[in-house]
Design a protein around this motif. Sequence first.
Motif, PDB file in Angstrom:
ATOM      1  N   GLY A 206     -85.045 -74.996 -17.524  1.00  0.00           N
ATOM      2  CA  GLY A 206     -85.049 -76.463 -16.588  1.00  0.00           C
ATOM      3  C   GLY A 206     -84.446 -76.286 -15.361  1.00  0.00           C
ATOM      4  N   TRP A 207     -84.086 -74.881 -14.941  1.00  0.00           N
ATOM      5  CA  TRP A 207     -83.478 -75.088 -13.504  1.00  0.00           C
ATOM      6  C   TRP A 207     -84.478 -75.192 -12.586  1.00  0.00           C
ATOM      7  CZ3 TRP A 207     -81.154 -69.726 -15.240  1.00  0.00           C
ATOM      8  CH2 TRP A 207     -80.035 -69.919 -15.914  1.00  0.00           C
ATOM      9  N   ILE A 208     -85.797 -74.763 -12.730  1.00  0.00           N
ATOM     10  CA  ILE A 208     -86.856 -75.025 -11.639  1.00  0.00           C
ATOM     11  C   ILE A 208     -87.788 -76.008 -12.139  1.00  0.00           C
ATOM     12  CG2 ILE A 208     -88.718 -74.108 -10.354  1.00  0.00           C
ATOM     13  CD1 ILE A 208     -87.163 -71.538 -10.117  1.00  0.00           C
ATOM     14  N   LYS A 209     -87.915 -77.267 -11.661  1.00  0.00           N
ATOM     15  CA  LYS A 209     -88.773 -78.371 -12.324  1.00  0.00           C
ATOM     16  C   LYS A 209     -90.292 -78.234 -11.274  1.00  0.00           C
ATOM     17  CE  LYS A 209     -85.157 -81.253 -13.686  1.00  0.00           C
ATOM     18  NZ  LYS A 209     -84.403 -82.614 -13.652  1.00  0.00           N
ATOM     19  N   PRO A 210     -91.119 -78.508 -11.855  1.00  0.00           N
ATOM     20  CA  PRO A 210     -92.506 -78.514 -11.178  1.00  0.00           C
ATOM     21  C   PRO A 210     -92.727 -79.675 -10.327  1.00  0.00           C
ATOM     22  CG  PRO A 210     -92.698 -79.018 -13.465  1.00  0.00           C
ATOM     23  CD  PRO A 210     -91.417 -78.837 -13.570  1.00  0.00           C
ATOM     24  N   ARG A 211     -93.542 -79.742  -9.305  1.00  0.00           N
ATOM     25  CA  ARG A 211     -93.533 -80.750  -8.442  1.00  0.00           C
ATOM     26  C   ARG A 211     -94.099 -82.021  -9.022  1.00  0.00           C
ATOM     27  NH1 ARG A 211     -95.914 -77.325  -3.239  1.00  0.00           N
ATOM     28  NH2 ARG A 211     -94.148 -76.421  -2.663  1.00  0.00           N
ATOM     29  N   ARG A 212     -93.893 -83.292  -8.597  1.00  0.00           N
ATOM     30  CA  ARG A 212     -94.531 -84.326  -9.291  1.00  0.00           C
ATOM     31  C   ARG A 212     -95.584 -84.684  -8.707  1.00  0.00           C
ATOM     32  NH1 ARG A 212     -89.548 -88.740  -9.644  1.00  0.00           N
ATOM     33  NH2 ARG A 212     -88.469 -87.508 -11.484  1.00  0.00           N
ATOM     34  N   PRO A 213     -96.670 -84.921  -9.342  1.00  0.00           N
ATOM     35  CA  PRO A 213     -97.965 -85.619  -8.713  1.00  0.00           C
ATOM     36  C   PRO A 213     -97.838 -86.850  -7.679  1.00  0.00           C
ATOM     37  CG  PRO A 213     -98.097 -86.012 -10.778  1.00  0.00           C
ATOM     38  CD  PRO A 213     -96.894 -85.285 -10.661  1.00  0.00           C
ATOM     39  N   LYS A 214     -98.258 -86.709  -6.660  1.00  0.00           N
ATOM     40  CA  LYS A 214     -98.041 -87.771  -5.673  1.00  0.00           C
ATOM     41  C   LYS A 214     -98.970 -89.135  -6.172  1.00  0.00           C
ATOM     42  CE  LYS A 214     -98.375 -85.317  -1.334  1.00  0.00           C
ATOM     43  NZ  LYS A 214     -99.176 -84.950  -0.097  1.00  0.00           N
ATOM     44  N   GLU A 215     -98.081 -90.282  -6.166  1.00  0.00           N
ATOM     45  CA  GLU A 215     -98.536 -91.749  -6.484  1.00  0.00           C
ATOM     46  C   GLU A 215     -99.563 -92.075  -5.557  1.00  0.00           C
ATOM     47  OE1 GLU A 215     -95.360 -94.168  -7.216  1.00  0.00           O
ATOM     48  OE2 GLU A 215     -94.260 -93.020  -8.638  1.00  0.00           O
ATOM     49  N   THR A 216    -100.507 -92.620  -6.044  1.00  0.00           N
ATOM     50  CA  THR A 216    -101.406 -93.141  -5.321  1.00  0.00           C
ATOM     51  C   THR A 216    -101.643 -94.797  -5.323  1.00  0.00           C
ATOM     52  OG1 THR A 216    -103.165 -93.298  -7.217  1.00  0.00           O
ATOM     53  CG2 THR A 216    -103.362 -91.242  -5.788  1.00  0.00           C
ATOM     54  N   THR A 217    -100.628 -95.619  -5.965  1.00  0.00           N
ATOM     55  CA  THR A 217    -100.710 -96.867  -5.944  1.00  0.00           C
ATOM     56  C   THR A 217     -99.845 -96.987  -4.628  1.00  0.00           C
ATOM     57  OG1 THR A 217     -98.709 -96.534  -6.965  1.00  0.00           O
ATOM     58  CG2 THR A 217    -100.501 -96.990  -8.450  1.00  0.00           C
ATOM     59  N   PRO A 218    -100.527 -98.087  -3.790  1.00  0.00           N
ATOM     60  CA  PRO A 218     -99.992 -98.687  -2.350  1.00  0.00           C
ATOM     61  C   PRO A 218     -98.658 -99.241  -2.705  1.00  0.00           C
ATOM     62  CG  PRO A 218    -101.749-100.126  -3.082  1.00  0.00           C
ATOM     63  CD  PRO A 218    -101.750 -99.147  -4.113  1.00  0.00           C
ATOM     64  N   GLN A 219     -97.705 -99.331  -1.775  1.00  0.00           N
ATOM     65  CA  GLN A 219     -96.491 -99.916  -1.972  1.00  0.00           C
ATOM     66  C   GLN A 219     -96.287-100.977  -1.049  1.00  0.00           C
ATOM     67  OE1 GLN A 219     -93.427 -96.852  -1.087  1.00  0.00           O
ATOM     68  NE2 GLN A 219     -93.518 -95.833  -3.331  1.00  0.00           N
ATOM     69  N   TYR A 220     -95.660-102.092  -1.429  1.00  0.00           N
ATOM     70  CA  TYR A 220     -95.594-103.164  -0.387  1.00  0.00           C
ATOM     71  C   TYR A 220     -94.056-103.656  -0.343  1.00  0.00           C
ATOM     72  CZ  TYR A 220    -100.286-103.906  -2.041  1.00  0.00           C
ATOM     73  OH  TYR A 220    -101.600-103.741  -2.334  1.00  0.00           O
ATOM     74  N   TYR A 221     -93.726-104.042   1.088  1.00  0.00           N
ATOM     75  CA  TYR A 221     -92.491-104.364   1.102  1.00  0.00           C
ATOM     76  C   TYR A 221     -92.373-105.546   2.242  1.00  0.00           C
ATOM     77  CZ  TYR A 221     -93.636-102.255   5.731  1.00  0.00           C
ATOM     78  OH  TYR A 221     -94.210-101.770   6.933  1.00  0.00           O
ATOM     79  N   ASP A 222     -91.267-106.444   1.936  1.00  0.00           N
ATOM     80  CA  ASP A 222     -91.083-107.680   2.835  1.00  0.00           C
ATOM     81  C   ASP A 222     -91.001-107.266   4.097  1.00  0.00           C
ATOM     82  OD1 ASP A 222     -90.670-110.232   3.429  1.00  0.00           O
ATOM     83  OD2 ASP A 222     -88.938-110.562   2.256  1.00  0.00           O
ATOM     84  N   LEU A 223     -91.791-107.762   5.141  1.00  0.00           N
ATOM     85  CA  LEU A 223     -91.755-107.526   6.488  1.00  0.00           C
ATOM     86  C   LEU A 223     -90.529-108.082   7.170  1.00  0.00           C
ATOM     87  CD1 LEU A 223     -93.110-106.262   8.955  1.00  0.00           C
ATOM     88  CD2 LEU A 223     -94.274-108.220   9.349  1.00  0.00           C
ATOM     89  N   TRP A 224     -89.999-109.343   6.727  1.00  0.00           N
ATOM     90  CA  TRP A 224     -89.091-110.074   7.206  1.00  0.00           C
ATOM     91  C   TRP A 224     -87.693-110.238   6.228  1.00  0.00           C
ATOM     92  CZ3 TRP A 224     -94.186-111.990   7.102  1.00  0.00           C
ATOM     93  CH2 TRP A 224     -94.823-111.867   8.397  1.00  0.00           C
ATOM     94  N   ALA A 225     -87.607-109.167   5.461  1.00  0.00           N
ATOM     95  CA  ALA A 225     -86.382-109.278   4.554  1.00  0.00           C
ATOM     96  C   ALA A 225     -85.049-109.222   5.101  1.00  0.00           C
ATOM     97  CB  ALA A 225     -86.593-108.153   3.527  1.00  0.00           C
TER      98      ALA A 225
END
Length: 687
Positions: A206-225
Amino acid sequence: ILDNTEYLYKMCVFESFPIQSRQKQKKLLHTGMSKFTLILTSLNLQVLDKCKIFSSVSLLVFITFSVRSQDIRNTVGNIPMEWYKDYPHIGYDLDGKKLFKPIRNKDELDEFLDKMENPDYWRTVQDKMTGADIRLSDEQVDLVHRLQQGKFGDVNFNEYEPAIDFFSNEVMIHPVTNRPQDKRSFIPSLIEKEKVGKLVHAIKMGWIKPRRPKETTPQYYDLWAKEDPNSILGRHKMHVPAPKMKLPGHEESYNPPPEYLMSEEERLAWEQQDPEDRKLSFLPQKFACLRAVPAYSRFIHERFERCLDLYLCPRQRKMRVNVNPEDLIPKLPKPKDLQPFPTTQSLVYRGHSSLVRSISVSPSGQWLVSGSDDCTVRFWEVSTARCLKTVEVGGAVKGVAWNPNPSICLVAVSYDDTVVLLNPGLGDRLVCTASDQLISSYEEPEEVKDQLVQWAVAEGEGHEQGHRLILKHPKAVRQVTWHGKGDYLACVMPDNGSSLQVVIHQVSKRRTQNPFRKNKGLVQCVSFHPIRPYFFVATQRYVRVYNLIKQELTKKLMANCKWISSMAIHPGGDNVICGSYDCRLAWFDLDLSTKPYKVLRHHKKALRSVAYHRHYPLFASGSDDGSVIVCHGMVYNDLLQNPLIVPVKVLKGHTITHDLGVLDVTFHPTQPWVFSSGSDGTVRLFT
C-alpha cells in the motif's frame, strides 16, 4: 593552431620560399620558431572566423600574409589600450623595450584642415597598438564594405554551392558494421528484475497507490459567495430603473366626463393623424356599466411595444453635477457702486441737416465741434447747447479733431482730399492770438523740398471764417488725429493698392512725412500713444504698434474680428479697445497678450466708434442699433490684477436713419459725461 605550431611554421616556410633556396629554409626553421609562436599568439583569430576561411591551405596563406604584412612590434597582447593612455609609451617590443607613442600635436583645427585637404583622410585609421596612422588599401576598404553589408570576406567564396551528400541515398547491400550482437541482448536483465520486484512489493504493502480515475461530473460553485452583502456593487450603483408608465386618466375610464369624449369632427381629425402625432393612442368611449366593456383590442400590441422600449432603448446614468446657477455668473460689483457714469440725456444739439460723422471736445471742456455731411462745421457751447459758430467747407466733413494742447486753439477738419486747420476764436483771446502767431511766424527754409502734401495759408474770406492752413492731399482723407503735445497731426487715406495711406504732418515746421514705405492691408484708423513714442495703426483685422524712435514694429494685435471700425487707447497706455463692424468690442491688455483679453458682444449691429475717458475708469461704444453702451473699465496699478470690465448703462436717444445709428462718441475731458453724434443730424449729451 597553437598545439601544432611547429608543423604550421614548417608549412609556412616551405610555402613562402621556393624549393631552390633550401639553405634559407633550414636557417628559418632553426632561428624563427620562437618568434612564430609569439606571432600566432598575438594574431586576432576572430578575423579568421569572419573571413570564413575553411581550408587548411587558405589558412596557411592567410597566416603567411599576416606574418609578412602585420606590424608585430607591440607584444602586449589583446588587452584594452586605454590602460596606456596616461603613459608616454604604448607597449613593449620583442626585446622588452618600451614603445613610445608618436608625437601627435594635432588640434581640432589641424584635424579639420586635414579632413578638408587630405583626399585619403576617409581611409586613414589609427592603429591602437602602435598609435600610428595607417592608410587602408583598396582591398582592405573593399573587405570592410563587404563585412558591413553582411557579405563574406572572401570575394570568390560562393555561399550557394551545391551540397555534397556525405551518405548515399541508395540502400547498400552491405551494412556499415557487421559485428555480431551481444549475448546480453537475449538474456533478461537481473537488475530490471530486482527493480520490478521492489515495485510489486510496494504496491502490495500500500505504499504506492494507483492513480484515481478523473471525475467527469461538472462542479458548481457560488460566484458571489465571498462578496459582502452590505457593500454596494458597481452594477447595483449604475443600475437605472425602467421608466414607469403613465398612469391612466379620466379619458381611459369606461364612463368618462363628456368633455373627454370626441365629437365627429375631432374623431375624423384623429383618424387622419399619424400614430406618432396623436395625443391619445385610443378613442375615449362611454359604456353604461363595467359589464358592457369589451376586451381592449390593442392590449397585446401595447405590451409588445413596452417590451421593445425596455430592451431597445439604451438607459445610461448621467452623472449630473448639482451646481447653483448663480455660482456660474461672475461676481461683478453692482453698477450703483461704480458711479459716477452717464445715465440720462441732458442736452440735444440740433442744427445739422444731415448725419453728423464726427465730434470733438476742446481741452477745457467748454466747447464742442461737430462735422456733418451738410458741408458745415459747427461750434457749440457745451453747457447751453447753443451754436456759436458755423463754418462752411467745400465737402462732406469726414472727421474733426480739436488740438489737445490747451495752449493752442486749433481744430483739424477733413473733407474730400483736404485738411483745414481752423482757429474758431473761442475762449481765451490770448490763446487764440498765440495760435495765430504760431502759424504766421513760420519761415520757409532756404532749400525747399518736394512734399507729399501741398501746404497753403488761407486768405480772404476763408481767413475771416477761421481758416488758417489748408493741406491738399493726393487722396480722400477719412480720419484726422492729433498727437498729445499738439504739434503733430496724423491723417488716414484708405487705399488698398497704395503705400501712401498714412501721413504725419508737423504744423510748426509745415513738414509732411510718410512713415511707412509699405502698408500691410487697408488702414482703417490710427492713433498716437498718450505717453510713449508709439504709433497704433489699425487695419481690417490687425492692430500694429510701431516704435517711432526705433522705427520698427513692436507688437501685432489680433482682433479676432472681420473688420475693425474704430480704436481708442487708454490714458495709461497699456490697454486698447477696438470696435468692429461684426458687433464686437475687443479689449487688449498690451502687457498680457496680443490676443483680446475680453471680447464684448453687447451691441446688435455694427460698432462705429469707441472712446476712453481721460480720468474716470469709463469707456463707451456707439453702434448702428442707435445705442451707446457705457462700461466701467478699471485698470489697476498692480500688474498681477487683471482689468475689471463691467457694463453699467445703455444710453438710447438717437433715431436710426438709413440703417445708421450712432456714428461717433467722445467723453468730456473732466466730467463723467459722454457726447454722441448720430445719423439723425443731432449731437446728444448724456450726464
